[in-house]
Design a protein around this motif. Structure first.
Motif, PDB file in Angstrom:
ATOM      1  N   LEU A   1       0.823  -1.206   0.000  1.00  0.00           N
ATOM      2  CA  LEU A   1       0.000   0.000   0.000  1.00  0.00           C
ATOM      3  C   LEU A   1       0.859   1.258   0.000  1.00  0.00           C
ATOM      4  CD1 LEU A   1      -2.810   1.199   0.054  1.00  0.00           C
ATOM      5  CD2 LEU A   1      -2.776   1.044   2.555  1.00  0.00           C
ATOM      6  N   LEU A   2       1.937   1.259   0.793  1.00  0.00           N
ATOM      7  CA  LEU A   2       2.837   2.417   0.815  1.00  0.00           C
ATOM      8  C   LEU A   2       3.499   2.629  -0.545  1.00  0.00           C
ATOM      9  CD1 LEU A   2       4.691   2.157   4.252  1.00  0.00           C
ATOM     10  CD2 LEU A   2       2.909   3.780   3.586  1.00  0.00           C
ATOM     11  N   ILE A   3       3.895   1.544  -1.163  1.00  0.00           N
ATOM     12  CA  ILE A   3       4.524   1.629  -2.486  1.00  0.00           C
ATOM     13  C   ILE A   3       3.545   2.215  -3.498  1.00  0.00           C
ATOM     14  CG2 ILE A   3       5.468   0.255  -4.382  1.00  0.00           C
ATOM     15  CD1 ILE A   3       6.519  -1.688  -2.233  1.00  0.00           C
ATOM     16  N   THR A   4       2.306   1.734  -3.463  1.00  0.00           N
ATOM     17  CA  THR A   4       1.304   2.202  -4.418  1.00  0.00           C
ATOM     18  C   THR A   4       0.976   3.666  -4.198  1.00  0.00           C
ATOM     19  OG1 THR A   4       0.381  -0.029  -4.439  1.00  0.00           O
ATOM     20  CG2 THR A   4      -0.972   1.713  -5.376  1.00  0.00           C
ATOM     21  N   VAL A   5       0.811   4.085  -2.942  1.00  0.00           N
ATOM     22  CA  VAL A   5       0.470   5.480  -2.643  1.00  0.00           C
ATOM     23  C   VAL A   5       1.575   6.416  -3.115  1.00  0.00           C
ATOM     24  CG1 VAL A   5       0.118   7.138  -0.775  1.00  0.00           C
ATOM     25  CG2 VAL A   5      -1.076   4.964  -0.730  1.00  0.00           C
ATOM     26  N   SER A   6       2.826   6.068  -2.856  1.00  0.00           N
ATOM     27  CA  SER A   6       3.929   6.951  -3.257  1.00  0.00           C
ATOM     28  C   SER A   6       3.968   7.115  -4.770  1.00  0.00           C
ATOM     29  CB  SER A   6       5.258   6.400  -2.745  1.00  0.00           C
ATOM     30  OG  SER A   6       5.523   5.117  -3.303  1.00  0.00           O
ATOM     31  N   GLY A   7       3.765   6.019  -5.498  1.00  0.00           N
ATOM     32  CA  GLY A   7       3.746   6.114  -6.956  1.00  0.00           C
ATOM     33  C   GLY A   7       2.589   6.944  -7.465  1.00  0.00           C
ATOM     34  N   HIS A   8       1.417   6.778  -6.846  1.00  0.00           N
ATOM     35  CA  HIS A   8       0.242   7.554  -7.253  1.00  0.00           C
ATOM     36  C   HIS A   8       0.455   9.045  -7.036  1.00  0.00           C
ATOM     37  CE1 HIS A   8      -1.951   3.950  -8.016  1.00  0.00           C
ATOM     38  NE2 HIS A   8      -3.136   4.509  -7.968  1.00  0.00           N
ATOM     39  N   MET A   9       1.027   9.406  -5.888  1.00  0.00           N
ATOM     40  CA  MET A   9       1.195  10.829  -5.574  1.00  0.00           C
ATOM     41  C   MET A   9       2.173  11.508  -6.525  1.00  0.00           C
ATOM     42  SD  MET A   9       1.132  10.995  -1.410  1.00  0.00           S
ATOM     43  CE  MET A   9      -0.421  10.819  -0.516  1.00  0.00           C
ATOM     44  N   VAL A  10       3.281  10.850  -6.809  1.00  0.00           N
ATOM     45  CA  VAL A  10       4.282  11.454  -7.702  1.00  0.00           C
ATOM     46  C   VAL A  10       3.731  11.587  -9.118  1.00  0.00           C
ATOM     47  CG1 VAL A  10       6.532  11.104  -8.777  1.00  0.00           C
ATOM     48  CG2 VAL A  10       6.244  10.712  -6.329  1.00  0.00           C
ATOM     49  N   THR A  11       3.087  10.549  -9.622  1.00  0.00           N
ATOM     50  CA  THR A  11       2.553  10.624 -10.984  1.00  0.00           C
ATOM     51  C   THR A  11       1.381  11.599 -11.071  1.00  0.00           C
ATOM     52  OG1 THR A  11       1.236   8.624 -10.508  1.00  0.00           O
ATOM     53  CG2 THR A  11       3.325   8.334 -11.682  1.00  0.00           C
ATOM     54  N   LEU A  12       0.625  11.758  -9.988  1.00  0.00           N
ATOM     55  CA  LEU A  12      -0.435  12.771  -9.982  1.00  0.00           C
ATOM     56  C   LEU A  12       0.164  14.162 -10.139  1.00  0.00           C
ATOM     57  CD1 LEU A  12      -3.260  13.910  -9.598  1.00  0.00           C
ATOM     58  CD2 LEU A  12      -2.949  13.669  -7.114  1.00  0.00           C
ATOM     59  N   ALA A  13       1.259  14.440  -9.423  1.00  0.00           N
ATOM     60  CA  ALA A  13       1.904  15.751  -9.540  1.00  0.00           C
ATOM     61  C   ALA A  13       2.379  16.001 -10.969  1.00  0.00           C
ATOM     62  CB  ALA A  13       3.071  15.837  -8.561  1.00  0.00           C
ATOM     63  N   VAL A  14       2.941  14.969 -11.602  1.00  0.00           N
ATOM     64  CA  VAL A  14       3.425  15.119 -12.981  1.00  0.00           C
ATOM     65  C   VAL A  14       2.252  15.357 -13.934  1.00  0.00           C
ATOM     66  CG1 VAL A  14       4.583  13.942 -14.887  1.00  0.00           C
ATOM     67  CG2 VAL A  14       5.493  13.738 -12.558  1.00  0.00           C
ATOM     68  N   LEU A  15       1.190  14.573 -13.795  1.00  0.00           N
ATOM     69  CA  LEU A  15       0.025  14.722 -14.677  1.00  0.00           C
ATOM     70  C   LEU A  15      -0.618  16.091 -14.516  1.00  0.00           C
ATOM     71  CD1 LEU A  15      -1.571  11.181 -14.292  1.00  0.00           C
ATOM     72  CD2 LEU A  15      -0.644  12.144 -16.395  1.00  0.00           C
ATOM     73  N   LEU A  16      -0.740  16.557 -13.280  1.00  0.00           N
ATOM     74  CA  LEU A  16      -1.325  17.883 -13.055  1.00  0.00           C
ATOM     75  C   LEU A  16      -0.468  18.970 -13.701  1.00  0.00           C
ATOM     76  CD1 LEU A  16      -2.623  17.828  -9.359  1.00  0.00           C
ATOM     77  CD2 LEU A  16      -3.972  18.253 -11.428  1.00  0.00           C
ATOM     78  N   ALA A  17       0.840  18.833 -13.566  1.00  0.00           N
ATOM     79  CA  ALA A  17       1.734  19.823 -14.169  1.00  0.00           C
ATOM     80  C   ALA A  17       1.582  19.850 -15.690  1.00  0.00           C
ATOM     81  CB  ALA A  17       3.183  19.525 -13.779  1.00  0.00           C
ATOM     82  N   VAL A  18       1.497  18.680 -16.310  1.00  0.00           N
ATOM     83  CA  VAL A  18       1.336  18.612 -17.768  1.00  0.00           C
ATOM     84  C   VAL A  18       0.016  19.246 -18.194  1.00  0.00           C
ATOM     85  CG1 VAL A  18       1.022  17.040 -19.720  1.00  0.00           C
ATOM     86  CG2 VAL A  18       2.796  16.579 -18.021  1.00  0.00           C
ATOM     87  N   CYS A  19      -1.058  18.948 -17.475  1.00  0.00           N
ATOM     88  CA  CYS A  19      -2.374  19.477 -17.843  1.00  0.00           C
ATOM     89  C   CYS A  19      -2.460  20.988 -17.634  1.00  0.00           C
ATOM     90  CB  CYS A  19      -3.472  18.776 -17.034  1.00  0.00           C
ATOM     91  SG  CYS A  19      -3.748  17.054 -17.479  1.00  0.00           S
ATOM     92  N   VAL A  20      -1.892  21.462 -16.513  1.00  0.00           N
ATOM     93  CA  VAL A  20      -1.996  22.887 -16.184  1.00  0.00           C
ATOM     94  C   VAL A  20      -1.057  23.720 -17.046  1.00  0.00           C
ATOM     95  CG1 VAL A  20      -1.628  24.613 -14.384  1.00  0.00           C
ATOM     96  CG2 VAL A  20      -2.799  22.471 -13.835  1.00  0.00           C
TER      97      VAL A  20
END
Length: 285
Positions: free
Chosen positions: A36-55
């Motif tokens: 669960l910790l591994i999955t959460v860390s990956g989700h958070m980092v990729t969310l930041a990247v995706l938001l940056a690309v979209c914005v």
């Protein structure tokens, strides 16, 4: 028609490859840190990247309905993932994993057949072979699986399948925003689980928290790449074909284990991968 089907299958194969790599990386990391910790860390980092690309890319903001569909897909998909991990921890993994993988493919396939009609006869044969391949690759006979684990595996498989449907629906207003909204929902779901359902005692916390984010980022990047490949495949082609090809990802996890960890696949898994190859060929025609 050939070109459209072939390109959709190629994107689906790319998704299956990177999803398989993500599961392999997550499995390696889970040997020393909670999955669960591994999955959460990956989700958070990729969310930041995706938001940056979209914005910063000034991509048009999707309609609230499409945004909501993506967020719900990410949220229920994250809950299905936690449920799947829990089911695997309850007993023999083979039957549970096979049932989950089969339902992950069948739910969007049945939805695609209902919404888009029957594909060509060769594609129907490819879909049938794909189901057989998933079962052979994931199922390890000879072990008793608790009924509750099977039930949880079935629910998680249906949840994964529903997520694939929602990804396609959310991509009507843009693929990248669909992935971003899904990540938002997934991060919210997993954060809630960490805050309210995380066990108080986890043994050696220093060992658990040391370095898990590195493998988490790798798994998250591969998972996001897989999501992109699948969503593009479903957006540009038939949902059932894209879902079936993408759902062959356990075969790539097994191949990586054979190449890197020298874990030889069983004869059953080898047969399943051969049938998967035949399925991909038929779906491409």
């Amino acid at each position: 028609m050939f070109g459209s089907a072939a390109s959709s299958v190629a994107l689906g194969l790319a998704a299956a490859t990177t999803w398989g790599g993500s599961d392999f990386a997550g499995g390696i990391g889970a040997r020393r840190s909670p999955a669960l910790l591994i999955t959460v860390s990956g989700h958070m980092v990729t969310l930041a990247v995706l938001l940056a690309v979209c914005v910063f890319g000034v991509l048009p903001v999707p309609h609230p309905i499409e945004f909501f569909e993506g967020a719900i897909g990410g949220l229920e998909g994250s809950l299905a993932l936690v449920l799947f991990y829990r089911a695997l921890a309850m007993g023999a993994m083979g039957l549970t994993a096979a049932l989950t993988g089969l339902l992950t493919a069948l739910v969007p396939v049945l939805f695609g057949l209902w919404s888009e009609g029957l594909p060509a006869p060769l594609a129907i044969a490819g879909l049938a072979l794909g189901c057989v391949a998933i079962w052979l690759i994931a199922h390890s006979p000879g072990h008793t699986t608790p009924p509750l684990a099977l039930l949880m595996g079935a629910i998680s498989g249906a949840g994964f399948g529903l997520q694939l449907i929602l990804f396609k629906l959310a991509a009507r207003d843009g693929v990248l925003w669909a992935l971003t909204s899904a990540r938002i929902g997934g991060v919210l779901g997993m954060t809630a689980i960490l805050l309210f359902a995380w066990p108080r005692a986890n043994g050696d916390r220093k060992r658990i928290w040391r370095g898990f984010w590195r493998i988490g980022i790798l798994a998250g990047v591969l998972d996001t790449t897989g999501n992109l490949g699948y969503t593009l495949a479903a957006h540009t082609g038939r949902l059932d074909l894209a879902a079936m090809v993408s759902s062959l990802y356990p075969g790539f996890t097994i191949l990586l284990a054979a190449l890197i960890l020298r874990e030889r696949p069983t004869a059953r898994q080898t047969l399943g991968m051969a049938i998967a190859l035949a399925s991909v060929v038929l779906l491409s025609l």
